[in-house]
Write a protein that holds these residues in place. Structure first.
Motif, PDB file in Angstrom:
ATOM      1  N   ALA A  76       6.049   8.104   6.866  1.00 40.14           N
ATOM      2  CA  ALA A  76       6.601   7.141   5.901  1.00 40.14           C
ATOM      3  C   ALA A  76       8.097   7.334   5.669  1.00 40.14           C
ATOM      4  CB  ALA A  76       5.858   7.250   4.581  1.00 40.14           C
ATOM      5  N   ALA A  77       8.736   8.146   6.475  1.00 42.19           N
ATOM      6  CA  ALA A  77      10.172   8.399   6.304  1.00 42.19           C
ATOM      7  C   ALA A  77      10.946   7.087   6.292  1.00 42.19           C
ATOM      8  CB  ALA A  77      10.678   9.293   7.432  1.00 42.19           C
ATOM      9  N   GLY A  78      11.902   7.009   5.393  1.00 41.12           N
ATOM     10  CA  GLY A  78      12.697   5.791   5.272  1.00 41.12           C
ATOM     11  C   GLY A  78      12.082   4.734   4.386  1.00 41.12           C
ATOM     12  N   GLY A  79      10.986   5.075   3.701  1.00 37.73           N
ATOM     13  CA  GLY A  79      10.352   4.134   2.779  1.00 37.73           C
ATOM     14  C   GLY A  79       9.452   3.109   3.434  1.00 37.73           C
ATOM     15  N   LYS A  80       8.905   3.446   4.590  1.00 37.33           N
ATOM     16  CA  LYS A  80       8.066   2.497   5.330  1.00 37.33           C
ATOM     17  C   LYS A  80       6.657   2.452   4.724  1.00 37.33           C
ATOM     18  CE  LYS A  80       7.006   1.180  10.105  1.00 37.33           C
ATOM     19  NZ  LYS A  80       7.032   1.608  11.527  1.00 37.33           N
ATOM     20  N   TYR A  81       6.525   1.679   3.645  1.00 34.26           N
ATOM     21  CA  TYR A  81       5.230   1.619   2.956  1.00 34.26           C
ATOM     22  C   TYR A  81       4.167   1.008   3.867  1.00 34.26           C
ATOM     23  CZ  TYR A  81       6.032  -3.374   1.952  1.00 34.26           C
ATOM     24  OH  TYR A  81       6.246  -4.723   2.055  1.00 34.26           O
ATOM     25  N   GLY A  82       2.959   1.477   3.694  1.00 35.78           N
ATOM     26  CA  GLY A  82       1.851   1.016   4.527  1.00 35.78           C
ATOM     27  C   GLY A  82       1.662   1.825   5.793  1.00 35.78           C
ATOM     28  N   SER A  83       2.620   2.700   6.103  1.00 38.01           N
ATOM     29  CA  SER A  83       2.530   3.474   7.341  1.00 38.01           C
ATOM     30  C   SER A  83       1.695   4.740   7.181  1.00 38.01           C
ATOM     31  CB  SER A  83       3.926   3.851   7.835  1.00 38.01           C
ATOM     32  OG  SER A  83       4.591   4.657   6.879  1.00 38.01           O
ATOM     33  N   ALA A  84       1.600   5.264   5.944  1.00 39.90           N
ATOM     34  CA  ALA A  84       0.865   6.514   5.718  1.00 39.90           C
ATOM     35  C   ALA A  84       0.255   6.557   4.326  1.00 39.90           C
ATOM     36  CB  ALA A  84       1.793   7.704   5.929  1.00 39.90           C
ATOM     37  N   ASP A  85      -0.091   5.385   3.782  1.00 38.22           N
ATOM     38  CA  ASP A  85      -0.763   5.341   2.486  1.00 38.22           C
ATOM     39  C   ASP A  85      -2.177   5.898   2.630  1.00 38.22           C
ATOM     40  OD1 ASP A  85       1.528   3.978   1.795  1.00 38.22           O
ATOM     41  OD2 ASP A  85       0.550   2.031   1.548  1.00 38.22           O
ATOM     42  N   ILE A  86      -2.666   6.539   1.568  1.00 37.39           N
ATOM     43  CA  ILE A  86      -4.043   7.024   1.608  1.00 37.39           C
ATOM     44  C   ILE A  86      -4.893   6.257   0.606  1.00 37.39           C
ATOM     45  CG2 ILE A  86      -3.359   9.305   2.425  1.00 37.39           C
ATOM     46  CD1 ILE A  86      -3.972  10.377  -0.421  1.00 37.39           C
ATOM     47  N   VAL A  87      -6.170   6.122   0.931  1.00 38.05           N
ATOM     48  CA  VAL A  87      -7.101   5.342   0.115  1.00 38.05           C
ATOM     49  C   VAL A  87      -8.428   6.080   0.043  1.00 38.05           C
ATOM     50  CG1 VAL A  87      -7.944   3.979   2.085  1.00 38.05           C
ATOM     51  CG2 VAL A  87      -8.077   3.021  -0.221  1.00 38.05           C
ATOM     52  N   THR A  88      -9.116   5.942  -1.072  1.00 42.50           N
ATOM     53  CA  THR A  88     -10.425   6.576  -1.186  1.00 42.50           C
ATOM     54  C   THR A  88     -11.402   5.939  -0.202  1.00 42.50           C
ATOM     55  OG1 THR A  88     -11.042   5.073  -2.995  1.00 42.50           O
ATOM     56  CG2 THR A  88     -10.132   7.229  -3.598  1.00 42.50           C
ATOM     57  N   LYS A  89     -12.280   6.758   0.331  1.00 40.14           N
ATOM     58  CA  LYS A  89     -13.299   6.256   1.240  1.00 40.14           C
ATOM     59  C   LYS A  89     -14.295   5.361   0.504  1.00 40.14           C
ATOM     60  CE  LYS A  89     -12.892  10.327   4.209  1.00 40.14           C
ATOM     61  NZ  LYS A  89     -13.572  11.532   4.749  1.00 40.14           N
ATOM     62  N   LYS A  90     -14.439   5.589  -0.788  1.00 40.50           N
ATOM     63  CA  LYS A  90     -15.345   4.794  -1.608  1.00 40.50           C
ATOM     64  C   LYS A  90     -14.605   3.612  -2.208  1.00 40.50           C
ATOM     65  CE  LYS A  90     -18.684   5.358  -5.395  1.00 40.50           C
ATOM     66  NZ  LYS A  90     -19.269   6.344  -6.349  1.00 40.50           N
TER      67      LYS A  90
END
Length: 246
Positions: A76-90
């Protein structure tokens, strides 16, 4: 409910930094790598650039005991949102959420996404409707309640998912939120998903207005900043009426 001299006084739920999970709540992050890997994964959005295992570091709490997770994923370097966001499996519909965050440097940026749709902003220095603790682009920022850089902050949220009939949305998503123990949003309706398809579920549907009836996980945003999280728990609810105040 406690009655005093014929008057009713409702005892509110505990809120604020350090609030512990109540009975029936599920802990989503307790500071351990084991729980991070067990309950979370990368969000497989169109901009995903990271690969499992999750690269968010587990670090010592800089202002407390135990360990925390750091959103500063290399992808996510440089503010690239959506590239390494995490989300709960549930995935979740209606719920009560508690989450704590710590911004280490001025301008630190992340975001808490309810149902992987609706962003509650985490952004130091921004007092606009795109800023700290705003329901992004839909409410003013309640910046007055922010503890600031180098201190822990807490969001306590009751969220009710949008309701549908015959495939059409008939009631908007709604939330009530406390920021560091101060009520800042009350029965706030949410119109749409902002940020486009790289932001979350339904972001690419009709410019974010095409909300669907699919439940979603809790998502945390990586923006290439040292923003930390700890003490995350959720309690599933079934809110029959369009009210979230607590």
């Amino acid at each position: 409910m406690v009655c005093l001299s014929g008057l009713s006084a409702y005892v509110k739920e505990p809120v604020g930094v350090g609030t512990k999970p109540p009975k029936g709540a599920e802990v989503l992050f307790d500071g351990s790598r084991e729980m991070l890997d067990a309950k979370w994964t990368y969000w497989e959005g169109p901009r995903l650039a990271a690969k499992l295992p999750i690269k968010w570091a587990i670090e010592k709490d800089p202002a407390g005991r135990g360990t925390v997770m750091n959103t500063n994923d290399p992808a996510a370097a440089g503010g690239k949102y959506g590239s390494a966001d995490i989300v709960t499996k549930k995935a979740f519909r209606d719920f009560r959420l508690h989450i704590e965050f710590f911004i280490t440097k001025p301008g630190g940026n992340s975001g808490v996404y309810l149902q992987n749709r609706y962003e509650i902003q985490v952004l130091d220095g921004d007092t606009t409707s795109h800023g700290m603790a705003a329901v992004i682009n839909e409410t003013p920022s309640p910046y007055f309640a922010y503890n600031g850089v180098g201190k822990w902050n807490a969001y306590d949220i009751t969220f009710r998912a949008a309701r549908f009939k015959d495939g059409k949305r008939v009631e908007k998503a709604m939330l009530t939120m406390y920021f560091n123990g101060q009520k800042v949003h009350t029965n706030q309706g949410i119109n749409q998903v902002w940020g486009g398809p790289n932001s979350g579920i339904d972001g690419g549907n009709d410019g974010g207005k095409g909300i669907t009836d699919t439940p979603g996980g809790l998502k945390l945003q990586a923006e290439g900043h040292d923003v930390l999280y700890r003490n995350i728990w959720i309690k599933e609810l079934d809110l029959k009426e369009p009210k979230t105040d607590f």
